[in-house]
Scaffold this motif. Structure first.
Motif, PDB file in Angstrom:
ATOM      1  N   LEU A 152       0.819  -1.209   0.000  1.00 50.85           N
ATOM      2  CA  LEU A 152       0.000   0.000   0.000  1.00 50.85           C
ATOM      3  C   LEU A 152       0.855   1.263   0.000  1.00 50.85           C
ATOM      4  N   PRO A 153       0.344   2.353  -0.543  1.00 55.16           N
ATOM      5  CA  PRO A 153       1.060   3.635  -0.464  1.00 55.16           C
ATOM      6  C   PRO A 153       1.071   4.149   0.969  1.00 55.16           C
ATOM      7  N   ASP A 154       2.031   5.020   1.258  1.00 54.20           N
ATOM      8  CA  ASP A 154       2.182   5.547   2.620  1.00 54.20           C
ATOM      9  C   ASP A 154       0.901   6.224   3.111  1.00 54.20           C
ATOM     10  N   ALA A 155       0.188   6.860   2.209  1.00 52.00           N
ATOM     11  CA  ALA A 155      -1.015   7.578   2.621  1.00 52.00           C
ATOM     12  C   ALA A 155      -2.034   6.653   3.274  1.00 52.00           C
ATOM     13  N   ILE A 156      -2.041   5.398   2.859  1.00 54.41           N
ATOM     14  CA  ILE A 156      -2.950   4.417   3.463  1.00 54.41           C
ATOM     15  C   ILE A 156      -2.279   3.701   4.629  1.00 54.41           C
ATOM     16  N   THR A 157      -1.014   3.339   4.439  1.00 57.02           N
ATOM     17  CA  THR A 157      -0.284   2.615   5.489  1.00 57.02           C
ATOM     18  C   THR A 157      -0.284   3.384   6.801  1.00 57.02           C
ATOM     19  N   TYR A 158      -0.121   4.708   6.724  1.00 56.38           N
ATOM     20  CA  TYR A 158      -0.028   5.538   7.927  1.00 56.38           C
ATOM     21  C   TYR A 158      -1.291   6.372   8.159  1.00 56.38           C
ATOM     22  N   HIS A 159      -2.371   5.963   7.535  1.00 62.45           N
ATOM     23  CA  HIS A 159      -3.636   6.682   7.699  1.00 62.45           C
ATOM     24  C   HIS A 159      -4.078   6.658   9.161  1.00 62.45           C
ATOM     25  N   GLY A 160      -4.872   7.639   9.532  1.00 63.41           N
ATOM     26  CA  GLY A 160      -5.342   7.724  10.911  1.00 63.41           C
ATOM     27  C   GLY A 160      -6.063   6.472  11.376  1.00 63.41           C
ATOM     28  N   LEU A 161      -6.831   5.837  10.492  1.00 62.97           N
ATOM     29  CA  LEU A 161      -7.548   4.617  10.875  1.00 62.97           C
ATOM     30  C   LEU A 161      -6.587   3.462  11.145  1.00 62.97           C
ATOM     31  N   THR A 162      -5.507   3.407  10.362  1.00 57.49           N
ATOM     32  CA  THR A 162      -4.491   2.371  10.591  1.00 57.49           C
ATOM     33  C   THR A 162      -3.811   2.586  11.926  1.00 57.49           C
ATOM     34  N   ARG A 163      -3.437   3.834  12.200  1.00 61.84           N
ATOM     35  CA  ARG A 163      -2.795   4.132  13.477  1.00 61.84           C
ATOM     36  C   ARG A 163      -3.735   3.820  14.639  1.00 61.84           C
ATOM     37  N   GLN A 164      -4.995   4.139  14.461  1.00 58.59           N
ATOM     38  CA  GLN A 164      -5.974   3.874  15.518  1.00 58.59           C
ATOM     39  C   GLN A 164      -6.091   2.385  15.800  1.00 58.59           C
ATOM     40  N   ALA A 165      -6.109   1.572  14.748  1.00 57.09           N
ATOM     41  CA  ALA A 165      -6.216   0.126  14.921  1.00 57.09           C
ATOM     42  C   ALA A 165      -5.003  -0.429  15.666  1.00 57.09           C
ATOM     43  N   VAL A 166      -3.819   0.058  15.310  1.00 54.92           N
ATOM     44  CA  VAL A 166      -2.595  -0.390  15.987  1.00 54.92           C
ATOM     45  C   VAL A 166      -2.606   0.052  17.447  1.00 54.92           C
ATOM     46  N   ALA A 167      -3.014   1.281  17.677  1.00 54.65           N
ATOM     47  CA  ALA A 167      -3.068   1.797  19.043  1.00 54.65           C
ATOM     48  C   ALA A 167      -4.050   1.019  19.901  1.00 54.65           C
ATOM     49  N   LEU A 168      -5.188   0.633  19.326  1.00 56.08           N
ATOM     50  CA  LEU A 168      -6.181  -0.129  20.088  1.00 56.08           C
ATOM     51  C   LEU A 168      -5.657  -1.498  20.484  1.00 56.08           C
ATOM     52  N   LEU A 169      -4.799  -2.088  19.657  1.00 59.93           N
ATOM     53  CA  LEU A 169      -4.217  -3.390  19.977  1.00 59.93           C
ATOM     54  C   LEU A 169      -3.173  -3.292  21.079  1.00 59.93           C
ATOM     55  N   LEU A 170      -2.358  -2.244  21.033  1.00 58.64           N
ATOM     56  CA  LEU A 170      -1.174  -2.182  21.895  1.00 58.64           C
ATOM     57  C   LEU A 170      -1.303  -1.271  23.103  1.00 58.64           C
ATOM     58  N   THR A 171      -2.321  -0.417  23.126  1.00 57.82           N
ATOM     59  CA  THR A 171      -2.474   0.526  24.229  1.00 57.82           C
ATOM     60  C   THR A 171      -3.895   0.480  24.782  1.00 57.82           C
ATOM     61  N   LYS A 172      -4.083   1.062  25.952  1.00 57.27           N
ATOM     62  CA  LYS A 172      -5.420   1.241  26.512  1.00 57.27           C
ATOM     63  C   LYS A 172      -6.003   2.582  26.074  1.00 57.27           C
ATOM     64  N   ASN A 173      -5.128   3.582  25.945  1.00 59.53           N
ATOM     65  CA  ASN A 173      -5.560   4.940  25.622  1.00 59.53           C
ATOM     66  C   ASN A 173      -4.906   5.383  24.319  1.00 59.53           C
ATOM     67  N   PRO A 174      -5.521   5.082  23.175  1.00 60.60           N
ATOM     68  CA  PRO A 174      -4.911   5.396  21.882  1.00 60.60           C
ATOM     69  C   PRO A 174      -4.519   6.862  21.727  1.00 60.60           C
ATOM     70  N   GLU A 175      -5.308   7.757  22.324  1.00 57.41           N
ATOM     71  CA  GLU A 175      -5.015   9.176  22.173  1.00 57.41           C
ATOM     72  C   GLU A 175      -3.728   9.587  22.890  1.00 57.41           C
ATOM     73  N   ALA A 176      -3.242   8.749  23.797  1.00 59.41           N
ATOM     74  CA  ALA A 176      -2.013   9.076  24.536  1.00 59.41           C
ATOM     75  C   ALA A 176      -0.751   8.682  23.776  1.00 59.41           C
ATOM     76  N   ALA A 177      -0.898   7.852  22.759  1.00 64.99           N
ATOM     77  CA  ALA A 177       0.264   7.416  21.976  1.00 64.99           C
ATOM     78  C   ALA A 177       0.582   8.461  20.913  1.00 64.99           C
ATOM     79  N   SER A 178       1.855   8.784  20.745  1.00 67.80           N
ATOM     80  CA  SER A 178       2.248   9.794  19.766  1.00 67.80           C
ATOM     81  C   SER A 178       2.107   9.263  18.348  1.00 67.80           C
ATOM     82  N   ARG A 179       1.866  10.179  17.438  1.00 65.61           N
ATOM     83  CA  ARG A 179       1.776   9.798  16.025  1.00 65.61           C
ATOM     84  C   ARG A 179       3.081   9.174  15.552  1.00 65.61           C
ATOM     85  N   ALA A 180       4.205   9.774  15.919  1.00 66.21           N
ATOM     86  CA  ALA A 180       5.511   9.252  15.502  1.00 66.21           C
ATOM     87  C   ALA A 180       5.729   7.841  16.044  1.00 66.21           C
TER      88      ALA A 180
END
Length: 284
Positions: A152-180
C-alpha cells in the motif's frame, strides 16, 4: 496524539540501536515485531541518570540479518551479549517488554543482569501448550495484514484509521500514543524479517526454566489492559514462580506496550528498581 497533526515528510528510519545518556548501564529490549523506536520516550527520560542502550533484535527492523530460518530466544540473547561485550558491559540493568522481557530473563540466567524489569513479558507458558499455540496463532493472523501493508502507499499505510487500529491493539488509551511512535510501530511490523521464522521456530522454543531459582532482583510489571497476552492467562507462571523478593506490580490503565502511552510512569518504575538495587551489593 493519533490524529490532528501534519504527517511527517517521510516514513521513520530504521535504528540499529539507541545509545544515549550517562550513569548506570541500562539495556532496553523491545518486543516481537517492534524496534528500538518504542523506547525513545523512555530513553529520553532515563538519559539523565543512566547510559541507555536499546538495540534492535536480529531479524527485526534495524537489526542484524537473520542467518538461516531458525531463530530462538537463545540466539537473540547471544547477539545481545555480543553487543554488551563490545561496549564493555559485563553486567547492566535490563528492562524488556514482551519478547524483550523473555530475552531479559535469559540474560539474567547468564549472569548479565544487575536488575531486571520485565514489562508484560512473553514466555510464560509451557512448551508445547495451548497457551503457546494461542499466542502464535494471534501473531500469525497478522501475516495477511503485513503482506497487504507492504503493497500500500504511505497515505494508506499511515492513515489515521491504521494508526488507531494499531493503538487499540497495543495501548489502553490510543489518544495518549504519539503519532511518531505509532508510525514507527507500523513500519517495524512491516519490516520484521523474523516474523515467520520466529513463529515457526517458536513451536520448538524451550520453556522458561523455573523462575524460583533466579537470583537477579526482578520487578514484574503487568499491564492491566493487555490485549496481546492477557495477565489472566499469561502472567500466572511469573506470579507463582518468581521469588518472594520480586516486585509484582499491576500497572493500571495501560496496554501491552505501555511505553507508547505512559513513558513517564514506565521510566519511573524502571528507575525506582535500578536505584533500589544500589543498596544491595552483589558479587558479579
Amino acid at each position: 496524539m493519533t490524529s490532528g497533526t501534519a504527517r511527517p515528510t517521510a516514513p521513520p528510519a530504521p535504528i540499529r540501536a539507541l545509545h544515549t545518556g550517562s550513569g548506570e548501564p541500562l539495556l532496553l529490549l523491545h518486543g516481537f515485531m517492534m524496534s528500538p523506536h518504542c523506547w525513545e520516550q523512555v530513553a529520553q527520560r532515563m538519559a539523565g541518570r543512566c547510559e541507555v542502550f536499546a538495540p534492535a533484535f536480529t531479524g527485526h527492523w534495524g537489526g542484524p540479518e537473520l542467518d538461516g530460518w531458525f531463530i530462538d530466544i537463545s540466539a537473540l540473547a547471544d547477539r545481545i551479549e555480543d553487543q554488551l561485550d563490545e561496549m564493555g558491559w559485563r553486567t547492566c540493568h535490563i528492562a524488556g517488554n514482551s519478547l524483550g522481557g523473555w530475552v531479559g530473563f535469559e540474560l539474567a540466567r547468564r549472569g548479565r543482569a544487575r536488575t531486571l524489569t520485565a514489562i508484560a513479558p512473553a514466555g510464560g507458558w509451557q512448551t508445547p501448550s495451548t497457551l503457546q499455540l494461542r499466542v502464535g496463532l494471534k501473531f500469525l493472523s497478522l501475516l495477511p495484514l503485513v503482506k497487504i501493508g507492504k503493497l500500500l502507499p504511505d497515505a494508506i499505510t499511515y492513515h489515521g484509521l491504521t494508526r488507531q487500529a494499531v493503538a487499540l491493539l497495543l495501548t489502553k488509551n490510543p489518544e495518549a500514543a504519539s503519532r511518531a511512535g505509532l508510525e514507527a510501530t507500523i513500519t517495524s511490523a512491516l519490516h520484521c524479517r523474523a516474523m515467520i521464522p520466529m513463529l515457526v521456530s517458536g513451536l520448538r522454543f524451550p520453556a522458561l526454566e523455573h523462575l524460583s531459582t533466579l537470583r537477579t532482583p526482578v520487578r514484574l510489571l503487568m499491564c492491566e489492559s493487555d490485549r496481546v497476552i492477557p495477565n489472566r492467562l499469561y502472567a500466572r507462571r511469573f506470579l507463582e514462580e518468581l521469588p518472594d523478593s520480586a516486585d509484582r506490580i499491576l500497572v493500571h490503565d495501560v496496554g501491552h506496550v505501555p511505553m507508547l502511552e505512559a513513558p513517564d510512569r514506565i521510566a519511573t518504575l524502571i528507575a525506582e528498581h535500578v536505584y533500589a538495587s544500589r543498596t544491595r551489593l552483589r558479587a558479579v
